[in-house]
Design an enzyme around this catalytic site. Structure first.
Site, mmCIF file in Angstrom:
data_model
loop_
_atom_site.group_PDB
_atom_site.id
_atom_site.type_symbol
_atom_site.label_atom_id
_atom_site.label_comp_id
_atom_site.label_asym_id
_atom_site.label_seq_id
_atom_site.Cartn_x
_atom_site.Cartn_y
_atom_site.Cartn_z
ATOM 1 N N PHE A 136 0.855 -1.184 0.000
ATOM 2 C CA PHE A 136 0.000 0.000 0.000
ATOM 3 C C PHE A 136 0.887 1.228 0.000
ATOM 4 O O PHE A 136 1.764 1.377 0.850
ATOM 5 C CB PHE A 136 -0.917 0.034 1.224
ATOM 6 C CG PHE A 136 -1.902 1.176 1.191
ATOM 7 C CD1 PHE A 136 -3.099 1.053 0.501
ATOM 8 C CD2 PHE A 136 -1.624 2.371 1.830
ATOM 9 C CE1 PHE A 136 -4.003 2.102 0.452
ATOM 10 C CE2 PHE A 136 -2.519 3.428 1.788
ATOM 11 C CZ PHE A 136 -3.708 3.291 1.090
ATOM 12 N N ASP A 221 9.136 2.807 1.186
ATOM 13 C CA ASP A 221 7.968 3.507 1.697
ATOM 14 C C ASP A 221 7.936 3.287 3.207
ATOM 15 O O ASP A 221 7.519 2.242 3.696
ATOM 16 C CB ASP A 221 6.710 2.951 1.029
ATOM 17 C CG ASP A 221 5.422 3.574 1.569
ATOM 18 O OD1 ASP A 221 5.466 4.185 2.658
ATOM 19 O OD2 ASP A 221 4.386 3.424 0.922
ATOM 20 N N LYS A 250 2.837 10.166 8.119
ATOM 21 C CA LYS A 250 2.142 9.703 9.322
ATOM 22 C C LYS A 250 2.738 10.311 10.592
ATOM 23 O O LYS A 250 2.445 11.448 10.946
ATOM 24 C CB LYS A 250 2.116 8.172 9.372
ATOM 25 C CG LYS A 250 1.105 7.555 8.388
ATOM 26 C CD LYS A 250 0.937 6.079 8.615
ATOM 27 C CE LYS A 250 -0.083 5.441 7.671
ATOM 28 N NZ LYS A 250 -1.472 5.784 7.973
#
Length: 401
Positions: A136, A221, A250
């Protein structure tokens, strides 16, 4: 105005289906809803609230910067952005930073840079991007196509081309796929949404070696794994592998939206003036809060505390499993943990999430078979104990239903 869950259905686009619970205030790792019901937060806003709710360092940074300057765009630079970039480069392999608003935008920048680098250095035929099934990387059309979950990318028409996938931890399949036409490989150094899957040492090192063999850039990532989540500032530090490009978001802002792409000077040079941009990227408010979060997390005490807390969680899950026999294993690292349901409860992760909410615990899922936990990195030990007690009650409800 009466604000409740029903108002969502009237005014919001229906791509989300949020809980009936509407939190209104938080402190540390505890949250209270409109009815003043208390929750222990084991979700952390999906690995975002790395210092919990309303941490004084972040509140003070926001207040102080809020009385100085809010926004400039990148027509001018600003002091918080430059300070934060310097601290990130001092603490990592990278020399250069590009700021964005989110993990998806940081990944979009990384992918565009990789394509531009390959075009400039190797020519027009080197376009292939390899990523991994169940990965993702965000919800822009480029990143959602690179993410290896067709359910998120199907239904929007023709997809960006030259993107291929293989299974995570399958080095043979990866070796069969990569070639001199591969411009970049994008991967999570620990898959999050895909089920909290850690890489084997042979796999992660093999990917790095094959990237070097075929002159392909390796993009990590670390949107979910970065900023202390695994017990290191970034997960790559303990893997024996250094990427060419890394993305972070995040937890970077501790709850304030910010993302970044970091890389080396030689690679960064290919994002020349005008090739990419972001109106809000590097926003002074965001960077000031992120600087406070980064300074607070990037200390030996906090990072060691993450590993200490991991062991408390694992011990708690083991005790619960001894009584109820619901998990086949607990995967992950640091405070990115996934309790995998065994065959008796396969596909019922959401049932455990709903039951947890009923008992005053905020948790997450990673697919249909994994209950995911991404609490604050500094969650008080007593909150871990209380949260696990609430989780045990939720497990008992599901088992005895």
């Amino acid at each position: 105005m009466q604000v409740n869950r029903d108002l969502f259905n009237h005014v919001m686009v229906p791509n989300y289906n949020p809980s009936d619970v509407i939190p209104v205030r938080g402190h540390g790792s505890r949250v209270w809803d409109q009815n003043d019901k208390e929750f222990i937060d084991f979700a952390g806003g999906i690995a975002v609230n790395c210092l919990g709710h309303c941490h004084p360092a972040l509140v003070n940074a926001l207040k102080e910067q809020g009385e100085k300057i809010w926004h400039l765009s990148n027509v001018m630079t600003n002091e918080p952005a430059l300070r934060l970039a310097k601290k990130i480069t001092d603490a990592t392999f990278a020399d250069k930073v590009y700021f964005a608003n989110s993990g998806a935008e940081a990944n979009e920048a990384a992918l565009k840079l990789a394509r531009r680098f390959a075009l400039d250095i190797h020519g027009a035929d080197k376009t292939q991007i390899i990523a991994f099934n169940k990965g993702f990387h965000g919800r822009t059309f480029f990143t959602v196509t690179v993410g290896g979950q067709a359910a998120y990318s199907d239904g929007f028409g023709p997809k960006p081309a030259a993107i291929d996938h293989c299974d995570y931890n399958d080095l043979n399949a990866f070796e069969a796929l990569i070639s001199d036409k591969t411009c970049a490989v994008m991967m999570e150094p620990l898959q999050g949404e895909g089920g909290i899957i850690s890489p084997t040492s042979d796999f992660i090192k093999g990917v790095r070696t094959l990237c070097e063999k075929h002159n392909a850039l390796l993009i990590f990532d670390e949107v979910q794994t970065g900023v202390g989540r695994t017990g290191s500032l970034y997960a790559y530090e303990e893997l024996g592998v250094t990427p060419d490009i890394l993305t972070t978001a995040k937890a970077l802002g501790g709850g304030f939206p910010i993302g970044a792409m970091i890389t080396t000077t030689d690679i960064a040079a290919h994002l020349k003036i005008g090739t990419h941009g972001s109106t809000y990227g590097g926003n002074p408010l965001a960077c000031a809060v992120a600087e406070a979060a980064f300074d607070t997390v990037n200390t030996p005490a906090v990072l060691a505390g993450v590993k200490e807390r991991e062991q408390l969680f694992r011990a708690g899950f083991a005790q619960i499993n001894e009584k109820y026999d619901v998990f086949s294993e607990v995967r992950g690292k640091g405070l990115l943990l996934g309790a995998v349901l065994n065959s008796k409860f396969e596909g019922r992760a959401r049932d455990f999430l709903v039951a947890s909410t009923e008992h005053g615990l905020m948790s997450l899922v990673a697919g249909t078979n994994v209950i995911r936990f991404t609490p604050s990195l500094v969650i008080p030990l007593e909150d871990i104990k209380e949260g696990l007690a609430r989780f045990e009650k939720a497990v008992a409800d599901v088992v005895n239903a």
